[in-house]
Motif scaffolding. Structure first.
Motif, PDB file in Angstrom:
ATOM      1  N   ILE A 271       1.027  -0.982  -0.009  1.00 32.96           N
ATOM      2  CA  ILE A 271      -0.066   0.133  -0.046  1.00 32.96           C
ATOM      3  C   ILE A 271       0.737   1.187  -0.074  1.00 32.96           C
ATOM      4  CG2 ILE A 271      -1.769   1.395   1.122  1.00 32.96           C
ATOM      5  CD1 ILE A 271      -2.667  -1.245   2.486  1.00 32.96           C
ATOM      6  N   SER A 272       1.027   1.976  -0.878  1.00 38.55           N
ATOM      7  CA  SER A 272       1.801   3.087  -1.128  1.00 38.55           C
ATOM      8  C   SER A 272       1.103   4.443  -0.276  1.00 38.55           C
ATOM      9  CB  SER A 272       1.995   3.661  -2.663  1.00 38.55           C
ATOM     10  OG  SER A 272       0.335   4.221  -2.975  1.00 38.55           O
TER      11      SER A 272
ATOM     12  N   SER B 188       0.518   7.337  -0.784  1.00 32.91           N
ATOM     13  CA  SER B 188      -0.495   8.352  -1.761  1.00 32.91           C
ATOM     14  C   SER B 188      -1.874   7.653  -1.565  1.00 32.91           C
ATOM     15  CB  SER B 188       0.045   8.469  -2.982  1.00 32.91           C
ATOM     16  OG  SER B 188       0.245   7.406  -3.988  1.00 32.91           O
ATOM     17  N   ALA B 189      -1.833   6.249  -1.769  1.00 34.16           N
ATOM     18  CA  ALA B 189      -3.088   5.377  -1.998  1.00 34.16           C
ATOM     19  C   ALA B 189      -3.573   5.529  -0.496  1.00 34.16           C
ATOM     20  CB  ALA B 189      -2.770   4.133  -2.190  1.00 34.16           C
TER      21      ALA B 189
ATOM     22  N   ALA C  95      -5.105   8.578   0.206  1.00 34.12           N
ATOM     23  CA  ALA C  95      -6.279   9.190  -0.522  1.00 34.12           C
ATOM     24  C   ALA C  95      -7.434   8.104  -0.017  1.00 34.12           C
ATOM     25  CB  ALA C  95      -6.201   8.589  -2.106  1.00 34.12           C
ATOM     26  N   ALA C  96      -7.257   7.116   0.450  1.00 35.95           N
ATOM     27  CA  ALA C  96      -8.203   6.239   1.155  1.00 35.95           C
ATOM     28  C   ALA C  96      -8.775   6.884   2.407  1.00 35.95           C
ATOM     29  CB  ALA C  96      -7.587   5.097   1.521  1.00 35.95           C
TER      30      ALA C  96
END
Length: 215
Positions: free
Chosen positions: A109-110, A112-113, A116-117
Motif C-alpha cells: 500500500i503506497s 499516496s493510496a 487518498a483512502a
C-alpha cells in the motif's frame, strides 16, 4: 388503534379516559361495595376512584420521558466521541498510515493510496455524521422510525466494535483512541436499552397518534 382513538387506552383529548366523568355517572353513582340502607355507599356515598385503563397508570405522557432523554443523549454523546476520535486520528496522519501499512504486510500500500483512502473515508464519515444528526433530531421529536434507525445503527456499531476488539485484526491504536472506542461502545448500549424502555415506547406511540389526529 383507529383514527379517533388514542393508543392503548387513551381517549380523544377532552374526554374522560374512563368513559364517564369523574364526578358524573358511574364513578360515584354507587359505592364500591354496593348501596347502603339509605342509597349511599358504605363510605357515605363516596366510592373508590375508578381504576386507570389497562397498560397506563397515568395520563397521556405528553412530556418527554427520561428514557428518551437518556437514549437520545447517549447516541448524541457517541457522535461527539466519534468526532473526537477522528480529530485524534488526523492529528497523526503519518503514524496512522504507517500502522495501516504495517497491518497489511502482504499487500503493498503506497503512502499516496493510503492518504487518498483516508480522505475518502473522512468524507464518507462526515456524510454519516450529518445523517445521524438528522436521525437524532427526529427521534427527539417523537418519530418512531428514527428510533428504529438508531437501534439498527447502534446494533451495527456494537457488533463492529466487538469484532474490532476481539478479532485482533485491527491496527494497534493509541490508549486514548482505545478509551474513546470503549466509551462509545458503552454509550451506544445505553442508548439502545434506554430507547427500548416501556415509557419511551409509550411516548412514541402517543406522539404518532397525535400526528395522526393532526394535533
Amino acid at each position: 388503534m383507529t383514527a379517533g382513538q388514542g393508543p392503548q387506552g387513551w381517549d380523544q383529548p377532552g374526554q374522560d379516559p374512563y368513559g364517564q366523568g369523574a364526578y358524573g355517572q358511574g364513578a360515584y353513582d354507587q359505592g364500591a361495595y354496593g348501596q347502603g340502607p339509605h342509597g349511599q355507599g358504605a363510605h357515605g356515598g363516596y366510592a373508590s376512584a375508578p381504576a386507570a385503563p389497562d397498560g397506563f397508570g397515568a395520563p397521556a405522557p405528553v412530556e418527554r420521558p427520561s428514557a428518551v432523554v437518556l437514549g437520545v443523549g447517549a447516541f448524541a454523546a457517541t457522535l461527539v466521541l466519534g468526532l473526537v476520535n477522528a480529530l485524534v486520528t488526523f492529528a497523526d496522519v503519518d503514524g496512522f498510515i504507517a500502522q495501516v501499512q504495517a497491518a497489511s504486510p502482504d499487500v503493498a500500500i503506497s503512502e499516496s493510496a493510503a492518504r487518498a483512502a483516508l480522505v475518502a473515508g473522512a468524507g464518507f464519515a462526515l456524510v454519516l455524521v450529518a445523517l445521524q444528526v438528522l436521525f437524532l433530531w427526529f427521534a427527539w421529536k417523537g418519530r418512531n422510525w428514527a428510533r428504529i434507525v438508531l437501534w439498527v445503527l447502534g446494533g451495527l456499531g456494537v457488533a463492529g466494535s466487538l469484532v474490532g476488539f476481539l478479532g485482533g485484526g485491527a491496527p494497534t491504536v493509541s490508549g486514548l483512541l482505545t478509551v474513546l472506542s470503549l466509551a462509545s461502545l458503552l454509550l451506544t448500549v445505553v442508548g439502545i436499552v434506554a430507547l427500548a424502555q416501556k415509557p419511551a415506547s409509550a411516548w412514541y406511540r402517543y406522539q404518532g397518534w397525535r400526528r395522526a389526529q393532526g394535533r
